[in-house]
Design a protein around this motif. Structure first.
Motif, PDB file in Angstrom:
ATOM      1  N   UNK A  99     -14.823   7.932  -8.190  1.00  0.00           N
ATOM      2  CA  UNK A  99     -14.899   9.086  -9.090  1.00  0.00           C
ATOM      3  C   UNK A  99     -14.518  10.373  -8.380  1.00  0.00           C
ATOM      4  N   UNK A 100     -14.869  10.460  -7.102  1.00  0.00           N
ATOM      5  CA  UNK A 100     -14.461  11.624  -6.305  1.00  0.00           C
ATOM      6  C   UNK A 100     -12.945  11.700  -6.224  1.00  0.00           C
ATOM      7  N   UNK A 101     -12.295  10.551  -6.014  1.00  0.00           N
ATOM      8  CA  UNK A 101     -10.835  10.517  -5.911  1.00  0.00           C
ATOM      9  C   UNK A 101     -10.199  10.918  -7.244  1.00  0.00           C
ATOM     10  N   UNK A 102     -10.717  10.402  -8.353  1.00  0.00           N
ATOM     11  CA  UNK A 102     -10.164  10.731  -9.668  1.00  0.00           C
ATOM     12  C   UNK A 102     -10.259  12.230  -9.941  1.00  0.00           C
ATOM     13  N   UNK A 162      -8.119  -0.877  -4.896  1.00  0.00           N
ATOM     14  CA  UNK A 162      -8.195  -0.062  -3.679  1.00  0.00           C
ATOM     15  C   UNK A 162      -6.849   0.587  -3.365  1.00  0.00           C
ATOM     16  N   UNK A 163      -5.774  -0.170  -3.562  1.00  0.00           N
ATOM     17  CA  UNK A 163      -4.431   0.366  -3.277  1.00  0.00           C
ATOM     18  C   UNK A 163      -4.106   1.508  -4.244  1.00  0.00           C
ATOM     19  N   UNK A 164      -4.434   1.331  -5.515  1.00  0.00           N
ATOM     20  CA  UNK A 164      -4.150   2.377  -6.510  1.00  0.00           C
ATOM     21  C   UNK A 164      -4.909   3.658  -6.178  1.00  0.00           C
ATOM     22  N   UNK A 165      -6.181   3.512  -5.866  1.00  0.00           N
ATOM     23  CA  UNK A 165      -6.985   4.702  -5.566  1.00  0.00           C
ATOM     24  C   UNK A 165      -6.575   5.336  -4.241  1.00  0.00           C
ATOM     25  N   UNK A 166      -6.180   4.530  -3.276  1.00  0.00           N
ATOM     26  CA  UNK A 166      -5.681   5.089  -2.017  1.00  0.00           C
ATOM     27  C   UNK A 166      -4.400   5.873  -2.267  1.00  0.00           C
ATOM     28  N   UNK A 167      -3.569   5.374  -3.177  1.00  0.00           N
ATOM     29  CA  UNK A 167      -2.338   6.078  -3.541  1.00  0.00           C
ATOM     30  C   UNK A 167      -2.669   7.421  -4.173  1.00  0.00           C
ATOM     31  N   UNK A 168      -3.653   7.442  -5.068  1.00  0.00           N
ATOM     32  CA  UNK A 168      -4.062   8.697  -5.695  1.00  0.00           C
ATOM     33  C   UNK A 168      -4.557   9.697  -4.657  1.00  0.00           C
ATOM     34  N   UNK A 169      -5.340   9.218  -3.692  1.00  0.00           N
ATOM     35  CA  UNK A 169      -5.897  10.113  -2.668  1.00  0.00           C
ATOM     36  C   UNK A 169      -4.792  10.718  -1.805  1.00  0.00           C
TER      37      UNK A 169
END
Length: 209
Positions: A99-102, A162-169
């Motif tokens: 949620x922090x990343x979003x 994990x890969x998608x959220x790492x990409x967002x970060x």
């Protein structure tokens, strides 16, 4: 009615509509369609500036164009990717880092776009030359990056989220990192369009949408 409705802003409005359709699909669990609409929004954004320059606009129309373009970009490339990400963890994961990343992704897009508006208005008051560089990574790049990441979902197994959220970060950090990127001219835009078409074909074949 307030606002402007001539053809110079139509692509911007269509792009924003694509973003809304993308969010509707994401919340219904159809991420492949959601990211397809993200690509369509990116296509609209690629040429909306070129279309706008074909008409002599008043100062108010130009300022409106800057503002409406950035507002639409926030919806398309700052909010839609976060909604897609949320659809992957909805009801499945309570890890606060997601949620922090979003939230950080959308905030970084917002900050970058607001900063661009301020700098662009100042620049236009000083010169009539076209912009040569962007500071930070343009938010529209997600229209190519994220659908490409998603297209390899089947090869990532349980690691995709994990890969998608790492990409967002990473992308969020690049939005606000102070570095220069050369603004593409027509030849570069056409090259990017070809790349987008190839990615679109790969995407359609991979997901049969």
């Amino acid at each position: 009615m307030i606002g402007f409705y001539n053809y110079t802003v139509i692509l911007t409005y269509i792009g924003a509509a694509c973003a809304m359709l993308g969010m509707f699909n994401a919340m219904e669990g159809r991420a492949s369609f959601a990211l397809l609409f993200l690509m369509f929004a990116g296509l609209c954004d690629m040429f909306d500036g070129t279309v706008a320059k074909t008409r002599k606009r008043t100062i108010q129309e130009k300022r409106f164009g800057i503002q409406i373009d950035s507002l639409a970009d926030l919806v398309c490339f700052g909010v839609l990717p976060s909604v897609v990400g949320y659809s992957f963890i909805k009801g499945k994961c309570s890890n606060p880092i997601y949620y922090v990343i979003l939230i950080a992704f959308t905030l970084c897009a917002l900050i970058r776009l607001a900063y661009f508006n301020v700098c662009e208005e100042e620049r236009q008051q000083q010169t009539t030359e076209s912009r040569k560089y962007y500071e930070g990574m343009p938010v529209t790049t997600v229209a190519l990056i994220l659908p490409l990441v998603y297209s390899f979902r089947g090869y990532m197994g349980n690691y995709f989220t994990e890969v998608y959220f790492a990409s967002l970060a990473i992308i969020a950090f690049l939005f606000v990192l102070k570095f220069k990127i050369v603004k593409l001219k027509m030849r570069g835009m056409l090259g990017l369009l070809v790349l987008g078409i190839l990615e679109f074909i790969w995407y359609m074949v991979e997901f049969k949408v």
